[in-house]
Design a protein around this motif. Structure first.
Motif, PDB file in Angstrom:
ATOM      1  N   TYR A 299       0.835  -1.208   0.000  1.00 53.43           N
ATOM      2  CA  TYR A 299       0.000   0.000   0.000  1.00 53.43           C
ATOM      3  C   TYR A 299       0.870   1.259   0.000  1.00 53.43           C
ATOM      4  O   TYR A 299       0.638   2.179  -0.807  1.00 53.43           O
ATOM      5  N   LEU A 300       1.837   1.322   0.879  1.00 48.67           N
ATOM      6  CA  LEU A 300       2.689   2.512   0.965  1.00 48.67           C
ATOM      7  C   LEU A 300       3.490   2.715  -0.318  1.00 48.67           C
ATOM      8  O   LEU A 300       3.766   3.848  -0.715  1.00 48.67           O
ATOM      9  N   ARG A 301       3.842   1.627  -0.969  1.00 45.96           N
ATOM     10  CA  ARG A 301       4.606   1.722  -2.206  1.00 45.96           C
ATOM     11  C   ARG A 301       3.739   2.217  -3.362  1.00 45.96           C
ATOM     12  O   ARG A 301       4.209   2.989  -4.217  1.00 45.96           O
ATOM     13  N   ASP A 302       2.469   1.815  -3.387  1.00 46.96           N
ATOM     14  CA  ASP A 302       1.632   2.056  -4.560  1.00 46.96           C
ATOM     15  C   ASP A 302       0.667   3.231  -4.425  1.00 46.96           C
ATOM     16  O   ASP A 302       0.207   3.773  -5.440  1.00 46.96           O
ATOM     17  N   THR A 303       0.325   3.626  -3.219  1.00 49.81           N
ATOM     18  CA  THR A 303      -0.696   4.657  -3.043  1.00 49.81           C
ATOM     19  C   THR A 303      -0.179   6.036  -3.455  1.00 49.81           C
ATOM     20  O   THR A 303       1.027   6.319  -3.381  1.00 49.81           O
ATOM     21  N   SER A 304      -1.105   6.895  -3.848  1.00 50.40           N
ATOM     22  CA  SER A 304      -0.770   8.300  -4.106  1.00 50.40           C
ATOM     23  C   SER A 304      -1.187   9.182  -2.928  1.00 50.40           C
ATOM     24  O   SER A 304      -0.936  10.383  -2.927  1.00 50.40           O
ATOM     25  N   ALA A 305      -1.799   8.549  -1.924  1.00 52.74           N
ATOM     26  CA  ALA A 305      -2.270   9.303  -0.762  1.00 52.74           C
ATOM     27  C   ALA A 305      -1.101   9.734   0.118  1.00 52.74           C
ATOM     28  O   ALA A 305      -0.049   9.087   0.143  1.00 52.74           O
ATOM     29  N   SER A 306      -1.292  10.821   0.837  1.00 47.81           N
ATOM     30  CA  SER A 306      -0.307  11.267   1.817  1.00 47.81           C
ATOM     31  C   SER A 306      -1.038  11.645   3.095  1.00 47.81           C
ATOM     32  O   SER A 306      -2.246  11.919   3.087  1.00 47.81           O
ATOM     33  N   TYR A 307      -0.298  11.697   4.194  1.00 44.84           N
ATOM     34  CA  TYR A 307      -0.916  11.804   5.513  1.00 44.84           C
ATOM     35  C   TYR A 307      -0.212  12.836   6.383  1.00 44.84           C
ATOM     36  O   TYR A 307       0.978  13.114   6.230  1.00 44.84           O
ATOM     37  N   ASP A 308      -1.006  13.379   7.314  1.00 38.65           N
ATOM     38  CA  ASP A 308      -0.462  14.322   8.297  1.00 38.65           C
ATOM     39  C   ASP A 308       0.130  13.598   9.505  1.00 38.65           C
ATOM     40  O   ASP A 308       1.093  14.069  10.106  1.00 38.65           O
ATOM     41  N   VAL A 309      -0.505  12.488   9.874  1.00 31.95           N
ATOM     42  CA  VAL A 309      -0.057  11.686  11.013  1.00 31.95           C
ATOM     43  C   VAL A 309      -0.060  10.226  10.585  1.00 31.95           C
ATOM     44  O   VAL A 309      -0.997   9.764   9.932  1.00 31.95           O
ATOM     45  N   MET A 310       0.999   9.508  10.948  1.00 32.02           N
ATOM     46  CA  MET A 310       1.067   8.094  10.591  1.00 32.02           C
ATOM     47  C   MET A 310       1.587   7.297  11.780  1.00 32.02           C
ATOM     48  O   MET A 310       2.569   7.671  12.422  1.00 32.02           O
ATOM     49  N   ILE A 311       0.895   6.204  12.071  1.00 32.83           N
ATOM     50  CA  ILE A 311       1.343   5.258  13.095  1.00 32.83           C
ATOM     51  C   ILE A 311       1.809   4.003  12.381  1.00 32.83           C
ATOM     52  O   ILE A 311       1.063   3.401  11.601  1.00 32.83           O
ATOM     53  N   VAL A 312       3.053   3.589  12.658  1.00 36.03           N
ATOM     54  CA  VAL A 312       3.624   2.392  12.042  1.00 36.03           C
ATOM     55  C   VAL A 312       4.034   1.449  13.166  1.00 36.03           C
ATOM     56  O   VAL A 312       5.054   1.639  13.817  1.00 36.03           O
ATOM     57  N   ASP A 313       3.204   0.452  13.412  1.00 39.41           N
ATOM     58  CA  ASP A 313       3.405  -0.465  14.545  1.00 39.41           C
ATOM     59  C   ASP A 313       3.379  -1.913  14.049  1.00 39.41           C
ATOM     60  O   ASP A 313       2.396  -2.636  14.249  1.00 39.41           O
ATOM     61  N   PRO A 314       4.461  -2.360  13.408  1.00 44.27           N
ATOM     62  CA  PRO A 314       4.472  -3.698  12.805  1.00 44.27           C
ATOM     63  C   PRO A 314       4.650  -4.799  13.841  1.00 44.27           C
ATOM     64  O   PRO A 314       5.076  -4.548  14.973  1.00 44.27           O
ATOM     65  N   PRO A 315       4.344  -6.037  13.471  1.00 41.11           N
ATOM     66  CA  PRO A 315       4.671  -7.162  14.342  1.00 41.11           C
ATOM     67  C   PRO A 315       6.186  -7.308  14.427  1.00 41.11           C
ATOM     68  O   PRO A 315       6.931  -6.677  13.669  1.00 41.11           O
ATOM     69  N   ALA A 316       6.638  -8.149  15.356  1.00 41.32           N
ATOM     70  CA  ALA A 316       8.079  -8.352  15.513  1.00 41.32           C
ATOM     71  C   ALA A 316       8.668  -8.922  14.226  1.00 41.32           C
ATOM     72  O   ALA A 316       8.264  -9.986  13.767  1.00 41.32           O
ATOM     73  N   PHE A 317       9.615  -8.194  13.636  1.00 45.94           N
ATOM     74  CA  PHE A 317      10.260  -8.680  12.422  1.00 45.94           C
ATOM     75  C   PHE A 317      11.352  -9.701  12.729  1.00 45.94           C
ATOM     76  O   PHE A 317      11.829 -10.385  11.827  1.00 45.94           O
ATOM     77  N   ALA A 318      11.781  -9.776  13.990  1.00 44.42           N
ATOM     78  CA  ALA A 318      12.819 -10.750  14.357  1.00 44.42           C
ATOM     79  C   ALA A 318      12.592 -11.216  15.783  1.00 44.42           C
ATOM     80  O   ALA A 318      12.382 -10.410  16.680  1.00 44.42           O
ATOM     81  N   LYS A 319      12.641 -12.539  15.973  1.00 42.98           N
ATOM     82  CA  LYS A 319      12.513 -13.109  17.307  1.00 42.98           C
ATOM     83  C   LYS A 319      13.775 -13.851  17.731  1.00 42.98           C
ATOM     84  O   LYS A 319      13.793 -14.512  18.779  1.00 42.98           O
ATOM     85  N   SER A 320      14.825 -13.725  16.928  1.00 50.30           N
ATOM     86  CA  SER A 320      16.097 -14.345  17.268  1.00 50.30           C
ATOM     87  C   SER A 320      17.224 -13.496  16.699  1.00 50.30           C
ATOM     88  O   SER A 320      17.042 -12.730  15.741  1.00 50.30           O
ATOM     89  N   ILE A 321      18.412 -13.628  17.297  1.00 51.43           N
ATOM     90  CA  ILE A 321      19.576 -12.874  16.855  1.00 51.43           C
ATOM     91  C   ILE A 321      19.890 -13.161  15.384  1.00 51.43           C
ATOM     92  O   ILE A 321      20.291 -12.275  14.625  1.00 51.43           O
ATOM     93  N   LYS A 322      19.669 -14.397  14.955  1.00 51.82           N
ATOM     94  CA  LYS A 322      19.985 -14.792  13.592  1.00 51.82           C
ATOM     95  C   LYS A 322      19.198 -13.987  12.558  1.00 51.82           C
ATOM     96  O   LYS A 322      19.653 -13.788  11.435  1.00 51.82           O
ATOM     97  N   LYS A 323      18.012 -13.537  12.947  1.00 54.14           N
ATOM     98  CA  LYS A 323      17.151 -12.824  12.005  1.00 54.14           C
ATOM     99  C   LYS A 323      17.216 -11.308  12.184  1.00 54.14           C
ATOM    100  O   LYS A 323      16.457 -10.572  11.549  1.00 54.14           O
ATOM    101  N   ARG A 324      18.120 -10.844  13.052  1.00 61.17           N
ATOM    102  CA  ARG A 324      18.152  -9.410  13.364  1.00 61.17           C
ATOM    103  C   ARG A 324      18.515  -8.557  12.154  1.00 61.17           C
ATOM    104  O   ARG A 324      17.899  -7.502  11.930  1.00 61.17           O
ATOM    105  N   HIS A 325      19.495  -8.982  11.356  1.00 66.63           N
ATOM    106  CA  HIS A 325      19.910  -8.172  10.207  1.00 66.63           C
ATOM    107  C   HIS A 325      18.755  -7.974   9.228  1.00 66.63           C
ATOM    108  O   HIS A 325      18.503  -6.851   8.772  1.00 66.63           O
ATOM    109  N   ASN A 326      18.062  -9.056   8.911  1.00 70.24           N
ATOM    110  CA  ASN A 326      16.922  -8.943   7.999  1.00 70.24           C
ATOM    111  C   ASN A 326      15.839  -8.051   8.570  1.00 70.24           C
ATOM    112  O   ASN A 326      15.176  -7.303   7.841  1.00 70.24           O
ATOM    113  N   ALA A 327      15.645  -8.124   9.900  1.00 70.31           N
ATOM    114  CA  ALA A 327      14.633  -7.295  10.548  1.00 70.31           C
ATOM    115  C   ALA A 327      14.991  -5.818  10.428  1.00 70.31           C
ATOM    116  O   ALA A 327      14.132  -4.972  10.127  1.00 70.31           O
TER     117      ALA A 327
END
Length: 409
Positions: A299-327
């Motif tokens: 959505y963020l990549r394709d939309t033409s909309a813009s916002y005054d306030v944005m909350i970005v609260d994703p799920p955990a992208f990494a649950k181990s040290i091994k995945k930290r770089h990708n996160a």
């Protein structure tokens, strides 16, 4: 032998309990009150020690140090007491009462505008592997260690005793948080009360939310964002707001309370969007809200909309040290896209709940995103978890939620 020791049963039982002896000098973190013992620190253990067993921990000379739950893995022992445990039922009542006393001290107990909160926050309350959330008259218990799951009966009895029959039900929700092999042998279920109260409507800062602890994410609601949801109100008057990874629309409801002229809730889950719509209606904010069921990055990549306030609260992208770089790379890409969709002078409230991504790393990741976008960004405030998600002074790892309110020019 037991009859002969009837006048002093506890010392006898202590001698018979299973024990683990640490390597020389490996007790030092424990003496500094850290609640974890790693597998590499173990010198030897009694035969027959199994996952979930309560064990006495001793130093290399055989002196008692603490009691904890054993589990085969990198974190081999989670410490629950630094004193020998006599009556396990008394132990649990004292622990639950201590958690209640703390919530009273921070003003959450019987709060007129909030009846959902975290009662036990693992290491922060001296009980590694245990989460207990309260939703009005329901306790939802989530076990992150086998030892805690095996203690469910005692935990349930202690909850009923401390709450003096005020609880209507106790629900155990642990199949998603325990090791997969063990989880296959159990099921999420009620250990006290029935299902008649699910889902239910709870209050948070005077606002209403429907919670389904049986099938919802985590224990049903993201209680750790309560203060940050309330904080977003100050930015929203007359603004267009995007709540990304919105789940049940918590931030969206608060933004509308703050006077937002338009709010978009964005989540890939259609079930979450249905729940967000319900919560908007519960609080009578219809007409100013729209649900968007789509992948946030797309959505963020394709939309033409813009916002005054944005909350970005994703799920955990990494649950181990091994995945930290990708996160870290994922957080960077996400915040680059977010900053590109903001009006000049907008507010970006961005978060990470990945424990392995600490505050400095998160800060520098967001900085790298701002540099790549080419925007000037000021830090308004640093954000974290609320007081009912306490962090032990001796366990820095417990500070998992970090966030930044940013002014994006």
């Amino acid at each position: 032998l037991i009859i002969g020791q009837s006048a002093s049963t506890i010392p006898y039982l202590r001698r018979m309990s299973k024990k683990i002896i640490l390597k020389k000098d490996k007790e030092r973190p424990l003496l500094r009150n850290h609640p974890w013992i790693f597998s590499g620190a173990i010198h030897k253990m009694d035969k027959g020690v199994r996952d979930g067993d309560r064990v006495d921990i001793k130093d290399f000379q055989g002196q008692y140090l603490a009691t904890g739950h054993y589990q085969n893995g990198s974190i081999a022992i989670r410490v629950i007491s630094q004193e020998p445990i006599g009556s396990i039922d008394v132990f649990w009542v004292q622990k639950i009462q201590n958690a209640v006393d703390y919530r009273k001290a921070i003003g959450l107990w019987e709060h007129p505008d909030t009846n959902c909160f975290r009662l036990v926050h693992a290491e922060g309350d001296g009980l590694p592997g245990l989460i207990i959330d309260i939703y009005d008259k329901v306790a939802v218990v989530q076990c992150h260690s086998i030892g805690m799951y095996k203690s469910i009966s005692s935990i349930s009895q202690a909850l009923q005793q401390v709450f003096e029959n005020a609880l209507e039900s106790i629900f155990i929700k642990s199949t998603s948080t325990l090791p997969s092999k063990f989880a296959l042998e159990i099921s999420d279920d009620y250990v006290f009360g029935d299902t008649s109260s699910c889902p239910c409507i709870v209050k948070e800062n005077g606002l209403s939310f429907e919670v389904n602890w049986e099938t919802g994410q985590k224990t049903g609601f993201f209680l750790d964002q309560r203060d940050n949801r309330n904080n977003i109100i100050r930015y929203c008057a007359g603004k267009k707001v995007l709540n990304a990874f919105s789940y049940s629309g918590g931030f969206s409801v608060y933004a509308l309370k703050g006077g937002a002229k338009e709010v978009h809730s964005l989540d890939i889950s259609s079930t979450a969007m249905e729940l967000a719509d319900k919560n908007i209606r519960l609080n009578q904010f219809e007409g100013m809200h729209q649900c968007i069921t789509e992948d946030v990055m797309d959505y963020l990549r394709d939309t033409s909309a813009s916002y005054d306030v944005m909350i970005v609260d994703p799920p955990a992208f990494a649950k181990s040290i091994k995945k930290r770089h990708n996160a870290v790379q994922a957080y960077k890409r996400l915040n680059i896209l977010a900053m590109k969709r903001m009006h000049s002078g907008g507010i970006l409230s961005t978060y990470s709940c990945s424990q392995v991504v600490d505050k400095p790393l998160f800060y520098n990741t967001i900085k790298a995103a701002a540099i790549e976008v080419g925007k000037k960004v000021r830090v308004i405030r640093h954000l974290s978890q609320p007081a009912d998600h306490p962090v032990s002074l001796f366990h820095d790892e417990g500070s998992y939620l970090k966030g930044l309110d940013l002014y994006v020019e």
